[in-house]
Design a protein around this motif. Structure first.
Motif, short mmCIF file in Angstrom:
data_model
loop_
_atom_site.label_atom_id
_atom_site.label_comp_id
_atom_site.label_asym_id
_atom_site.label_seq_id
_atom_site.Cartn_x
_atom_site.Cartn_y
_atom_site.Cartn_z
N TYR A 255 0.85 -1.41 -0.15
CA TYR A 255 0.11 0.03 -0.04
C TYR A 255 0.83 1.40 0.03
N THR B 197 -3.18 7.67 1.83
CA THR B 197 -4.12 7.44 2.96
C THR B 197 -2.96 6.83 4.04
N THR C 103 -1.70 4.02 5.30
CA THR C 103 -1.76 2.78 5.00
C THR C 103 -1.56 1.56 6.12
N MET D 59 -5.21 1.35 7.01
CA MET D 59 -5.66 0.33 5.78
C MET D 59 -5.52 -1.26 5.92
N THR E 173 -7.72 -4.44 6.23
CA THR E 173 -7.41 -5.56 5.41
C THR E 173 -7.45 -6.92 6.08
N ALA F 194 -10.83 1.66 10.32
CA ALA F 194 -11.55 1.80 9.09
C ALA F 194 -11.76 3.37 8.84
N PHE G 230 -8.43 5.34 8.04
CA PHE G 230 -7.87 5.37 6.54
C PHE G 230 -8.77 6.08 5.57
#
Length: 286
Positions: free
Chosen positions: A116, A124, A126, A129, A133, A273, A276
Motif C-alpha cells: 500500500y 492514506t 496505510t 488500511m 484488510t 477503517a 484510513f
C-alpha cells in the motif's frame, strides 16, 4: 523489503498473540509517547517511526496479529469464547498454532503495508488500511458469520451478540454524543498537533488510555478521532478543520462498527477503517 523486517514482523505478530491484541495496541500507544518525547527533546524519530508504527509494534503487525490469533483461537481451536475478544492474552492457552497464526498475520501486515505505502503509494494512512484488510482476511479465513455478520443471530451459534435486529446507521442520540465528544477532542488535539508539528500525539495518548479498558473501566475508544484531528489540524493549520474531520471520523466509526462487527465472530477494526477513509479525504484535499 529485507528478510530481517519480515522476521521482525513475525515476532511482532507472535507478541500480539501472546499478550492479546488490545494489550499490544496499548503498548504501541505508550512506546509512541516515549518516541514523541524523544522527538520533542531534539532526538531522532526512530522510536516513533520504526518501532511504534514499524515492523514490531505497528498496529498492522502486533494488533492485527493478535486479532487474527483470537479469531483462530475462538473459531477453529474453540479455546476462546469469541473471536471478537481482543483483550485476552492468548498465552493462557499454551497453543503453538495460535502463536504461529499471529506471526503469519504479522508478516502479512508487513507485506500489505509495503504494498500500500511503497509499491502503490496510496494517499492514506496505510497502516490503518492494512489493519482493516488483515481483519477482513482473518474473518473470511477463520470465521463463519461472513464479512457483514449474520442477520439473524438466533440461527448462528457463533454470533457475538444476542441482538435480534440490526441497524445500519447509528441512532440520533449516538450521533449527538459523538459530535460533542469529537468536537471537544478534535479542537484540543488539532491545536496540539499544530503547535508541536507532531500529528500523532493524540493518537498515542488515546491508544495508551485503552489500558483502562483492559482494566475493566468504561473508557471510550477515541484514537480514530484524535488521529484524524491531529492529521487534519497539522495539514490544514486550522483547529476548525481538525474538529470537523474529528466529527466525521466518529460517525464513520459508528457506521463501520454497526455493519461489520454486529453479530460477528471476529474483529474488523472500526477505528482503523475510520482513520484510513478520513486520511484519504484529508490527503486528497491538502
Amino acid at each position: 523489503m529485507s528478510l530481517e523486517l519480515i522476521l521482525i514482523a513475525f515476532g511482532g505478530g507472535v507478541l500480539g498473540a501472546l499478550i492479546g491484541a488490545l494489550p499490544a495496541f496499548i503498548f504501541t500507544g505508550f512506546v509512541g509517547l516515549i518516541g514523541i518525547g524523544v522527538v520533542c527533546a531534539g532526538g531522532p524519530p526512530t522510536i516513533l517511526n520504526d518501532i511504534t508504527f514499524g515492523a514490531f509494534l505497528g498496529p498492522h503487525i502486533a494488533f492485527a496479529g493478535g486479532v487474527a490469533a483470537a479469531a483462530f483461537a475462538a473459531n477453529k481451536k474453540k479455546l476462546l469464547d469469541s473471536g471478537m475478544n481482543t483483550t485476552v492474552p492468548l498465552n493462557k492457552f499454551q497453543d503453538i498454532s495460535v502463536l504461529i497464526v499471529g506471526g503469519i498475520f504479522g508478516i502479512l501486515g508487513q507485506l500489505l503495508n509495503y504494498l500500500y505505502a511503497t509499491v502503490w503509494t496510496l494517499p492514506t494512512d496505510t497502516v490503518a488500511m492494512t489493519v482493516v484488510t488483515s481483519g477482513i482476511i482473518a474473518r473470511l479465513v477463520f470465521g463463519k458469520t461472513g464479512l457483514l455478520g449474520v442477520r439473524n443471530p438466533v440461527k448462528a451459534e457463533m454470533a457475538a451478540t444476542s441482538e435480534t435486529k440490526r441497524s445500519i446507521l447509528p441512532t440520533s442520540k449516538t450521533i449527538a454524543y459523538d459530535i460533542i465528544m469529537a468536537l471537544g477532542l478534535g479542537l484540543v488535539v488539532s491545536y496540539i498537533a499544530i503547535i508541536t508539528e507532531i500529528a500523532p500525539i493524540g493518537f498515542c495518548v488515546s491508544a495508551a488510555s485503552l489500558i483502562f479498558v483492559q482494566m475493566g473501566f468504561s473508557v471510550p475508544t477515541t484514537h480514530h478521532v484524535t488521529s484524524i484531528a491531529g492529521l487534519a489540524g497539522f495539514m490544514s493549520g486550522s483547529i476548525y478543520i481538525g474538529a470537523l474531520f474529528a466529527v466525521l471520523a466518529a460517525i464513520i466509526f459508528e457506521i463501520v462498527a454497526l455493519n461489520f462487527n454486529t453479530n460477528a465472530d471476529s474483529h474488523i477494526d472500526p477505528p482503523a477503517a475510520s482513520i484510513f477513509i478520513c486520511a484519504f479525504i484529508i490527503m486528497g484535499i491538502f
